[in-house]
Design an enzyme around this catalytic site. Structure first.
Site, PDB file in Angstrom:
ATOM      1  N   GLY A 175       7.531   4.222   3.973  1.00 23.61           N
ATOM      2  CA  GLY A 175       7.884   5.741   4.172  1.00 23.61           C
ATOM      3  C   GLY A 175       9.034   5.257   4.909  1.00 23.61           C
ATOM      4  O   GLY A 175       9.469   4.283   4.937  1.00 23.61           O
ATOM      5  N   ALA A 176       9.516   6.287   5.643  1.00 24.11           N
ATOM      6  CA  ALA A 176      10.574   6.393   6.521  1.00 24.11           C
ATOM      7  C   ALA A 176      10.523   5.320   7.446  1.00 24.11           C
ATOM      8  O   ALA A 176      11.459   4.802   8.106  1.00 24.11           O
ATOM      9  CB  ALA A 176      11.016   7.803   7.116  1.00 24.11           C
TER      10      ALA A 176
ATOM     11  N   VAL B  22       3.690  -0.568   4.589  1.00 20.84           N
ATOM     12  CA  VAL B  22       2.071  -0.966   4.920  1.00 20.84           C
ATOM     13  C   VAL B  22       1.926  -1.852   3.675  1.00 20.84           C
ATOM     14  O   VAL B  22       2.033  -1.470   2.593  1.00 20.84           O
ATOM     15  CB  VAL B  22       1.480   0.336   5.121  1.00 20.84           C
ATOM     16  CG1 VAL B  22       0.026  -0.216   5.311  1.00 20.84           C
ATOM     17  CG2 VAL B  22       1.859   1.330   6.167  1.00 20.84           C
TER      18      VAL B  22
ATOM     19  N   LEU C 107       0.793  -1.259  -0.191  1.00 12.78           N
ATOM     20  CA  LEU C 107      -0.089   0.053   0.009  1.00 12.78           C
ATOM     21  C   LEU C 107       0.755   1.329   0.034  1.00 12.78           C
ATOM     22  O   LEU C 107       0.562   2.182  -0.611  1.00 12.78           O
ATOM     23  CB  LEU C 107      -0.981   0.028   1.146  1.00 12.78           C
ATOM     24  CG  LEU C 107      -2.123  -0.988   1.141  1.00 12.78           C
ATOM     25  CD1 LEU C 107      -2.840  -0.996   2.615  1.00 12.78           C
ATOM     26  CD2 LEU C 107      -2.949  -0.739   0.066  1.00 12.78           C
ATOM     27  N   GLY C 108       1.917   1.151   0.493  1.00 14.48           N
ATOM     28  CA  GLY C 108       2.839   2.211   0.611  1.00 14.48           C
ATOM     29  C   GLY C 108       3.971   2.156   1.630  1.00 14.48           C
ATOM     30  O   GLY C 108       4.001   1.169   2.410  1.00 14.48           O
TER      31      GLY C 108
ATOM     32  N   ASP D  64       2.728  14.859  13.303  1.00 17.37           N
ATOM     33  CA  ASP D  64       3.371  15.027  11.922  1.00 17.37           C
ATOM     34  C   ASP D  64       2.102  15.184  11.006  1.00 17.37           C
ATOM     35  O   ASP D  64       1.589  14.154  10.229  1.00 17.37           O
ATOM     36  CB  ASP D  64       4.158  13.746  11.507  1.00 17.37           C
ATOM     37  CG  ASP D  64       5.015  13.787  10.236  1.00 17.37           C
ATOM     38  OD1 ASP D  64       4.765  14.966   9.775  1.00 17.37           O
ATOM     39  OD2 ASP D  64       5.508  12.826   9.846  1.00 17.37           O
TER      40      ASP D  64
ATOM     41  N   GLY E  64       8.364   2.712   8.043  1.00 19.46           N
ATOM     42  CA  GLY E  64       7.845   1.261   7.509  1.00 19.46           C
ATOM     43  C   GLY E  64       7.152   1.029   6.360  1.00 19.46           C
ATOM     44  O   GLY E  64       7.097   2.139   5.482  1.00 19.46           O
TER      45      GLY E  64
END
Lengths: 316, 246
Positions: A33-34, A38, A30-31, A143, A36
């Site tokens: 980032g910094a 998903v 799904l995606g 954030d 982890g």
């Protein structure tokens, strides 16, 4: 596809929890980032879930801890529900993961690009309502950025994702993104207080109007002011935005009320414009335009009469 | 848990040392005295040095018990504060692991606890990280190749001070530049709770070719002794300080 160093696993990979022995199968990415990665996955009963994997398990655990606390709250959910939190031992290393409700929708960062600015205002309005609720629990989101917000399909309501930056009020903000951080713009501290999130809300509107993250110049405060003045869409909200940027609003509720007021004021302003447009194209309805003046004339003559009466009485 | 003081050295450099003691050995010496050494390697797109100097960066952090990170100049601000905070968490976790081992026996660390219990331990780690006092001695490499990166370094340090001052605990910073004007290492800011007004410090720098990283770390270790002394003096008797000669 499979690259354990970057937490990339092929679809179909089975994940087994070390502690709770639950099994999940990964469906697709799904995606990432910094913090982890998903995945969309499903548990034994084919129920779709979101599975977040992280190398640094400490940040994952604090996020899970916060989601767990929110789960006990009543009212509208603030974020996804947490189903499970566990470790997965694979190929000699341990990967932490948590399993959350899968929220189907579109990231706000995608939506802002496509929709008109009026929509951005509505989203921020919704967001402020959510934030008011969050702040009551003693946490701030930290954030806050369009990438961490999602529009859920039924009803297009806004929901927060990624609570990894949520911070107890009074502490120092755990995670932030420079553009949405008031410290970066020299407009306040990084201490977790409601106004920290409210600053980010104002920056979301600036981002929506600009279509990009503007980079800081040597005089960031004037730069933001000039930017607002240069954008026609933002000018009606100048006062509102500047108040939020200088942390004048102490609660999300207060900021929400101010935004509603500003939006209502703009609406009547636009109707006035449409009158002007109507005047340019002569139509039988133009006669109505003079109606707008009648109350003003009446009021003026009333005031003058009252004044004359007052003077007469005073002289007598 | 007793409120303690965390001691860190933050080294910002872009290459290899070429003068004085071995910086890796000096980092080990710092660790021996309870000081963590973190290293940030700064690169820009023009840097050709590549892997050579960066091996040393990793080595220093490893023997100093800290974290190393290699970044492009523009990412410096966020990295500086992230590395500092991560290193704090790591140190606190190290202490907690030590205590867990004393209680639970061999090999048990926070990572070996089930997620529910680990969550509670992490909360304690967070709490300690938020309230503990922090002393950071910053070492900035001002050799010739660093010259055009210094404005960003300056900004990153102001930003670090901003981030850390949001914590509940007390902060103390001091700043050393190396090479200095006449000495290999020059102390430009003595221990202070806030790192503002550092603009002027960076203006006067004259760049040399040498990079005495080892001596810089050694000086930094010494500086912690001076703050310990000062703290004891304040805590011991406040009135004695007031009555002292002006």
């Amino acid at each position: 596809m499979t690259d354990p160093d970057n937490l990339c696993y092929a679809p179909g990979t089975m994940i087994v929890g070390k502690w709770h022995r639950n099994r999940y199968q990964l469906i697709r990415l799904l995606g990432s980032g910094a913090q982890g990665t998903v995945y969309l996955g499903h548990s034994g009963d084919a129920h779709p879930v979101a599975i977040k994997l992280a190398k640094d398990r400490s940040s994952l655990i604090s996020e899970a801890h916060i989601l767990e606390q929110f789960g006990r709250l009543q009212g509208d959910p603030l974020g996804p529900s947490l189903y499970d939190s566990d470790d997965w031992v694979t190929g000699g290393s341990t990967v932490g993961f948590c399993v959350m409700e899968y929220l189907e929708g579109t990231s706000l960062s995608e939506v802002l690009k496509k929709k008109a600015f009026d929509w951005s205002l509505v989203y921020v309005l919704q967001l402020l309502k959510q934030l008011a609720q969050l702040h009551k629990t003693g946490y701030i989101f930290g954030d806050l950025k369009p990438e961490n917000l999602m529009l859920i399909r039924p009803g297009y309501s806004i929901r927060c994702l990624d609570f990894g930056g949520a911070t107890k009020i009074g502490r120092s903000v755990r995670e932030y993104t420079e553009f949405y951080d008031r410290g970066y713009w020299g407009l306040g501290s990084r201490r977790a207080e409601p106004s920290y999130d409210l600053f980010a809300c104002a920056m979301i509107l600036i981002y929506a109007a600009a279509g990009r993250r503007i980079t800081r110049s040597s005089e960031p405060q004037n730069q933001l002011k000039h930017f607002i003045d240069s954008q026609g869409k933002l000018v009606p909200y100048r006062h509102f935005l500047l108040s939020a940027l200088s942390s004048d609003y102490t609660s999300a509720e207060q900021m929400r009320k101010e935004l509603v007021r500003a939006m209502m004021a703009v609406e009547s302003h636009e109707r006035h414009n449409s009158h002007a447009a109507a005047a340019r194209y002569p139509r039988p309805r133009t006669k109505r335009k003079s109606n707008g003046w009648t109350p003003a004339w009446l009021a003026a003559s009333m005031i003058i009469t009252a004044y004359i009466v007052f003077v007469v009485i005073y002289v007598m | 848990m007793k409120k303690g003081t965390l001691k860190q050295i933050l080294l910002i450099t872009d290459g290899c040392s070429n003068e004085g003691e071995d910086p890796v050995a000096m980092a080990a010496l710092a660790r021996e005295q309870g000081i963590t050494v973190n290293v940030i390697g700064v690169l820009d797109q023009y840097d050709s040095e590549g892997g050579h100097g960066l091996q040393e960066v990793e080595g220093i952090a490893q023997s100093g018990g800290g974290i190393s990170q290699i970044v492009q100049t523009r990412q410096l601000a966020q990295t500086v504060q992230m590395v500092t905070k991560q290193a704090m968490t790591q140190t606190i976790k190290g202490v907690i692991n030590q205590q867990l081992q004393d209680i639970l026996g061999d090999g048990e660390t926070v990572e070996d606890l089930p997620p529910e219990k680990r969550g509670k331990v992490m909360e304690v780690v967070d709490e300690v990280g938020e309230t503990a006092d922090l002393n950071v001695c910053i070492l900035v490499d001002t050799s010739a190749s660093m010259k055009n990166k210094l404005p960003t370094v300056r900004e990153a340090l102001t930003d670090l001070s901003l981030s850390l001052s949001a914590r509940m605990g007390e902060n103390q910073f001091c700043l050393f530049l190396f090479p200095g004007k006449r000495k290999p290492v020059q102390k430009v800011i003595a221990w202070t709770p806030q790192l503002d007004s550092i603009e002027r410090v960076f203006e006067k720098i004259s760049s040399h070719g040498v990079t005495p990283t080892g001596p810089a770390i050694k000086e930094a270790i010494k500086s912690f002794a001076s703050i310990a002394h000062k703290r004891a003096f304040y805590d011991g008797d406040d009135e004695a300080y007031d009555d002292g000669p002006r």
